[in-house]
Enzyme design. Structure first.
Site, mmCIF file in Angstrom:
data_model
loop_
_atom_site.group_PDB
_atom_site.id
_atom_site.type_symbol
_atom_site.label_atom_id
_atom_site.label_comp_id
_atom_site.label_asym_id
_atom_site.label_seq_id
_atom_site.Cartn_x
_atom_site.Cartn_y
_atom_site.Cartn_z
ATOM 1 N N HIS A 118 -16.178 20.657 97.948
ATOM 2 C CA HIS A 118 -16.862 20.914 99.135
ATOM 3 C C HIS A 118 -17.028 22.088 99.713
ATOM 4 C CE1 HIS A 118 -17.735 19.056 103.341
ATOM 5 N NE2 HIS A 118 -16.900 20.109 103.724
ATOM 6 N N GLU A 119 -16.074 22.923 99.615
ATOM 7 C CA GLU A 119 -15.873 24.253 100.030
ATOM 8 C C GLU A 119 -17.080 25.038 99.273
ATOM 9 O OE1 GLU A 119 -14.903 24.843 102.686
ATOM 10 O OE2 GLU A 119 -13.867 22.873 102.952
ATOM 11 N N HIS A 122 -20.253 24.454 100.326
ATOM 12 C CA HIS A 122 -20.660 25.129 101.461
ATOM 13 C C HIS A 122 -21.087 26.745 101.092
ATOM 14 C CE1 HIS A 122 -19.955 22.666 105.049
ATOM 15 N NE2 HIS A 122 -18.640 22.627 104.593
ATOM 16 N N GLU A 188 -22.332 19.599 106.950
ATOM 17 C CA GLU A 188 -21.309 18.923 106.510
ATOM 18 C C GLU A 188 -21.415 17.806 105.574
ATOM 19 O OE1 GLU A 188 -17.959 19.644 106.669
ATOM 20 O OE2 GLU A 188 -18.508 21.731 107.555
#
Length: 253
Positions: A118-119, A122, A188
């Site tokens: 997930h990071e 980003h 997100e």
């Protein structure tokens, strides 16, 4: 947000005001996306080395390879055993991921893989830069609308104030904040979708989200079938965990 800023600038100074508002509201294109040392000092984080956590860096290397990042992000650990959180800083050319000690201790390997993916998503999607644009636009809208209201107040003596324009200037900062939050929620969900592509494991990320919800809210995440209240949703920077889980399940199956 750009259109809203342009309208505020036009109210303040016509075509010239519109131009000045748009040029002044943009962040510098060549500026650093994040001041690493300043932020990392404020977090009190320490740099982790691959020799210390070979398993963690193996997961990171695999995820970054799938994301086609040219450079692995640095990983920093915040000495907070009672906290569970993760943050991404920077963009594809130079990034860092900050993990709390509590997250590293309490997450399983698959859950950590979901969090790292997930990071990394980003970073891959350049979300930090995107949100810096949104923040700059929000500040410019606040400043331009305030300037416009001051000018309208000064013109009030001797002439009627244009009420619709005054109402727009009053509402512009709040509208900009709602748009900024909506953008954050979208990024997100996009990061979750990209994380699923990078790992192929929806359950690892869903389990991690449930643990984070239990930690921060004190109770399990609502079921995927539950719905977030519309008014409450507008004020969130992140989608509700139930919405994120529902979206991941839809994408996975």
């Amino acid at each position: 947000m750009t259109l809203l800023l342009a309208m505020c600038g036009w109210i303040v100074g016509g075509t010239e005001g519109l131009h000045q508002a748009l040029t002044g509201g943009a962040p510098r294109p060549n500026g650093p996306a994040v001041a690493h040392e300043t932020i990392l000092r404020s977090f009190g984080a320490r740099l982790l080395r691959p020799a210390e956590f070979p398993g963690l860096f193996s997961i990171l290397a695999d995820v970054c390879h799938r994301a086609r990042l040219a450079r692995l992000p640095d990983i920093y650990c915040v000495p907070a055993p009672g906290d569970m959180n993760a943050y991404a800083l920077g963009g594809p050319e130079g990034a860092a991921i900050i993990l709390t000690e509590g997250l590293l201790r309490r997450m399983t390997r698959n859950e950590i893989a979901g969090i790292l993916a997930h990071e990394v998503a980003h970073i891959h999607n350049n979300d930090i830069w995107t949100m810096s644009w949104a923040a700059a636009l929000h500040r410019a809208i606040e400043w331009t609308s305030l300037t416009g209201l001051v000018l309208l107040q000064a013109q009030r003596s001797g002439m009627a104030v244009n009420q619709p324009l005054a109402a727009l200037l009053h509402a512009a900062p709040s509208i900009a904040q709602l748009l900024r939050l909506a953008l954050s929620r979208t990024r997100e969900l996009d990061a979750d979708a990209t994380a699923l592509e990078l790992t192929g494991d929806s359950q690892g990320l869903i389990a991690a989200l449930d643990k984070l919800e239990r930690h921060h809210a004190g109770f399990p995440a609502p079921g995927a079938a539950s719905r977030d209240d519309g008014a409450t949703r507008l004020l969130r920077s992140h989608p509700a965990t139930s919405e994120r889980v529902r979206t991941l399940l839809d994408l996975a199956y």
